[in-house]
Design a protein around this motif. Structure first.
Motif, PDB file in Angstrom:
ATOM      1  N   THR A  28       0.835  -1.206   0.000  1.00 27.02           N
ATOM      2  CA  THR A  28       0.000   0.000   0.000  1.00 27.02           C
ATOM      3  C   THR A  28       0.867   1.253   0.000  1.00 27.02           C
ATOM      4  O   THR A  28       0.641   2.193  -0.780  1.00 27.02           O
ATOM      5  N   LEU A  29       1.869   1.285   0.874  1.00 27.96           N
ATOM      6  CA  LEU A  29       2.763   2.437   0.956  1.00 27.96           C
ATOM      7  C   LEU A  29       3.554   2.608  -0.335  1.00 27.96           C
ATOM      8  O   LEU A  29       3.730   3.725  -0.831  1.00 27.96           O
ATOM      9  N   TYR A  30       4.033   1.497  -0.885  1.00 33.22           N
ATOM     10  CA  TYR A  30       4.832   1.557  -2.111  1.00 33.22           C
ATOM     11  C   TYR A  30       4.018   2.158  -3.264  1.00 33.22           C
ATOM     12  O   TYR A  30       4.468   3.080  -3.947  1.00 33.22           O
ATOM     13  N   LYS A  31       2.816   1.637  -3.467  1.00 29.87           N
ATOM     14  CA  LYS A  31       1.978   2.132  -4.566  1.00 29.87           C
ATOM     15  C   LYS A  31       1.625   3.595  -4.373  1.00 29.87           C
ATOM     16  O   LYS A  31       1.615   4.389  -5.324  1.00 29.87           O
ATOM     17  N   ARG A  32       1.317   3.962  -3.140  1.00 31.32           N
ATOM     18  CA  ARG A  32       0.957   5.349  -2.847  1.00 31.32           C
ATOM     19  C   ARG A  32       2.124   6.289  -3.137  1.00 31.32           C
ATOM     20  O   ARG A  32       1.945   7.335  -3.776  1.00 31.32           O
ATOM     21  N   GLN A  33       3.312   5.907  -2.671  1.00 35.45           N
ATOM     22  CA  GLN A  33       4.463   6.780  -2.872  1.00 35.45           C
ATOM     23  C   GLN A  33       4.889   6.860  -4.335  1.00 35.45           C
ATOM     24  O   GLN A  33       5.316   7.917  -4.800  1.00 35.45           O
ATOM     25  N   ALA A  44      -1.434  -0.800   9.690  1.00 38.84           N
ATOM     26  CA  ALA A  44      -2.239  -0.457   8.520  1.00 38.84           C
ATOM     27  C   ALA A  44      -3.153   0.734   8.767  1.00 38.84           C
ATOM     28  O   ALA A  44      -3.495   1.470   7.835  1.00 38.84           O
ATOM     29  N   ASP A  45      -3.554   0.944  10.021  1.00 35.81           N
ATOM     30  CA  ASP A  45      -4.442   2.072  10.322  1.00 35.81           C
ATOM     31  C   ASP A  45      -3.688   3.325  10.741  1.00 35.81           C
ATOM     32  O   ASP A  45      -4.289   4.297  11.159  1.00 35.81           O
ATOM     33  N   LYS A  46      -2.352   3.283  10.618  1.00 36.68           N
ATOM     34  CA  LYS A  46      -1.534   4.440  10.970  1.00 36.68           C
ATOM     35  C   LYS A  46      -0.453   4.648   9.910  1.00 36.68           C
ATOM     36  O   LYS A  46       0.726   4.753  10.218  1.00 36.68           O
ATOM     37  N   LEU A  47      -0.874   4.721   8.662  1.00 41.05           N
ATOM     38  CA  LEU A  47       0.086   4.802   7.568  1.00 41.05           C
ATOM     39  C   LEU A  47       0.940   6.054   7.628  1.00 41.05           C
ATOM     40  O   LEU A  47       2.070   6.081   7.132  1.00 41.05           O
ATOM     41  N   ASP A  54      10.570   3.123  10.409  1.00 36.13           N
ATOM     42  CA  ASP A  54      10.256   1.711  10.186  1.00 36.13           C
ATOM     43  C   ASP A  54      10.944   1.229   8.918  1.00 36.13           C
ATOM     44  O   ASP A  54      11.710   1.956   8.279  1.00 36.13           O
ATOM     45  N   ILE A  55      10.668  -0.005   8.540  1.00 34.89           N
ATOM     46  CA  ILE A  55      11.361  -0.601   7.409  1.00 34.89           C
ATOM     47  C   ILE A  55      11.011   0.091   6.095  1.00 34.89           C
ATOM     48  O   ILE A  55      11.839   0.150   5.180  1.00 34.89           O
ATOM     49  N   PHE A  56       9.813   0.644   5.981  1.00 35.88           N
ATOM     50  CA  PHE A  56       9.479   1.341   4.746  1.00 35.88           C
ATOM     51  C   PHE A  56      10.308   2.619   4.613  1.00 35.88           C
ATOM     52  O   PHE A  56      10.875   2.892   3.553  1.00 35.88           O
ATOM     53  N   HIS A  57      10.384   3.399   5.681  1.00 34.22           N
ATOM     54  CA  HIS A  57      11.225   4.595   5.644  1.00 34.22           C
ATOM     55  C   HIS A  57      12.666   4.215   5.338  1.00 34.22           C
ATOM     56  O   HIS A  57      13.315   4.809   4.472  1.00 34.22           O
ATOM     57  N   VAL A  77      11.062  11.420   0.736  1.00 33.83           N
ATOM     58  CA  VAL A  77      10.700  10.398  -0.241  1.00 33.83           C
ATOM     59  C   VAL A  77       9.694   9.396   0.326  1.00 33.83           C
ATOM     60  O   VAL A  77       8.825   8.899  -0.398  1.00 33.83           O
ATOM     61  N   SER A  78       9.801   9.102   1.620  1.00 30.71           N
ATOM     62  CA  SER A  78       8.917   8.107   2.222  1.00 30.71           C
ATOM     63  C   SER A  78       7.654   8.709   2.825  1.00 30.71           C
ATOM     64  O   SER A  78       6.849   7.997   3.420  1.00 30.71           O
ATOM     65  N   SER A  79       7.453  10.019   2.647  1.00 29.50           N
ATOM     66  CA  SER A  79       6.285  10.700   3.217  1.00 29.50           C
ATOM     67  C   SER A  79       5.389  11.237   2.111  1.00 29.50           C
ATOM     68  O   SER A  79       5.824  12.059   1.298  1.00 29.50           O
ATOM     69  N   GLN A  80       4.140  10.805   2.091  1.00 30.90           N
ATOM     70  CA  GLN A  80       3.210  11.269   1.065  1.00 30.90           C
ATOM     71  C   GLN A  80       3.028  12.782   1.107  1.00 30.90           C
ATOM     72  O   GLN A  80       3.123  13.467   0.093  1.00 30.90           O
ATOM     73  N   SER A  81       2.773  13.323   2.282  1.00 35.49           N
ATOM     74  CA  SER A  81       2.457  14.745   2.386  1.00 35.49           C
ATOM     75  C   SER A  81       3.683  15.638   2.251  1.00 35.49           C
ATOM     76  O   SER A  81       3.627  16.683   1.595  1.00 35.49           O
TER      77      SER A  81
END
Length: 294
Positions: free
Chosen positions: A36-41, A115-118, A125-128, A192-196
């Protein structure tokens, strides 16, 4: 320690604070959060992220789906630049962090946000760490800069200047911008890892955008809990490497000890200013008060 991750809680870290990633212990839900995070970013970063970031994602096949397995990823990364990624249990001491970087090991958290705190991240975390940081480690010049930064840690500790060195990391590795023929782009992992913040950093009217200068950056305070008030811009990774790796930091630290720090919002004499921001977002209270910034 992120108590929500029992795989971390049950491990005893090694002397260098590393743990086993235990990739096969990730749940389908955790892999789903990554996807979810990957696709969004990837949507928000089009036309915003530096081309080297996309190149690194491709070289490491980070688009295969699910949380990357460090063993597979490291096979590719080590062949490219000699770097590997190691899992750690959480935030680690400065000297251990510097030693890992100096030996071309990038430390990454094992856990992934709920998942409820994207958009909520109490610690990286590992995504960042992987989506944000690791792609640029495929680029030789930036990979060398990261190692040089790690080697500089011992000298900063000797001078009592860790905070100043941290500011250099913060305003480059985490929140740096770069000029490209297509305009300014993001290379800092925190953006890069933050949508906003991917939008705010480039398009918001609130922040300053100022050209990178080593001592200016090392004298500048920063926001650790909100969007930045100033972003520093480089022309190339070579510029960043030349400005830092070839320097004797002893006289720099001596000079810095006799000078006042700059506030995060300051524009100062000698700045090459691309954008003098309104600072309206910070003045309105930032994220805590739901301030508007575009």
């Amino acid at each position: 320690m992120p108590v929500q991750d029992p795989v971390i809680a049950e491990q005893t870290p090694a002397a260098d604070h590393t743990i086993d990633q235990c990739w096969d212990r990730y749940s389908p839900e955790e892999h789903g959060v990554w996807d979810t995070l990957y696709k969004r970013q990837m949507k928000v970063l089009q036309g915003r992220a530096a081309p080297e970031h996309f190149k690194g994602l491709e070289l490491l096949n980070l688009n295969e789906g699910g949380i990357p397995d460090f063993r597979r990823m490291n096979e590719k990364l080590e062949k490219l630049t000699g770097w590997t990624v190691v899992a750690v249990h959480g935030l680690i001491p400065n000297d251990v962090f510097f030693d890992h970087l100096a030996n071309r090991r990038f430390v990454a958290g094992r856990f992934i946000r709920d998942a409820d705190k994207l958009d909520y991240l109490p610690e990286p975390d590992i995504f960042h760490d992987v989506f944000g940081h690791v792609p640029l480690l495929t680029q030789p010049v930036f990979a060398d800069y990261m190692q040089a930064y790690g080697k500089g840690g011992a000298k900063a500790e000797k001078h009592g200047m860790i905070e100043n060195l941290t500011r250099l990391y913060w305003y480059t590795v985490e929140f740096g911008l770069i000029n490209t023929p297509e305009g300014q782009r993001i290379y800092g992992a925190g953006i890069v890892s933050s949508q906003s913040e991917s939008v705010f950093a480039l398009e918001g009217r609130s922040p300053n955008r100022v050209h990178f200068d080593l001592e200016r950056v090392m004298r500048t305070d920063y926001r650790y809990d909100d969007f930045q008030q100033t972003y520093f811009v480089i022309n190339s990774y070579e510029e960043l490497m030349e400005a830092t790796a070839g320097q004797d930091f002893d006289p720099i630290y001596t000079r810095l000890k006799g000078q006042n720090d700059f506030k995060a919002s300051d524009i100062v004499d000698g700045d090459k200013v691309y954008t003098q921001g309104t600072q309206e977002y910070a003045k309105a209270g930032g994220l805590a008060k739901g301030a508007k910034w575009v």
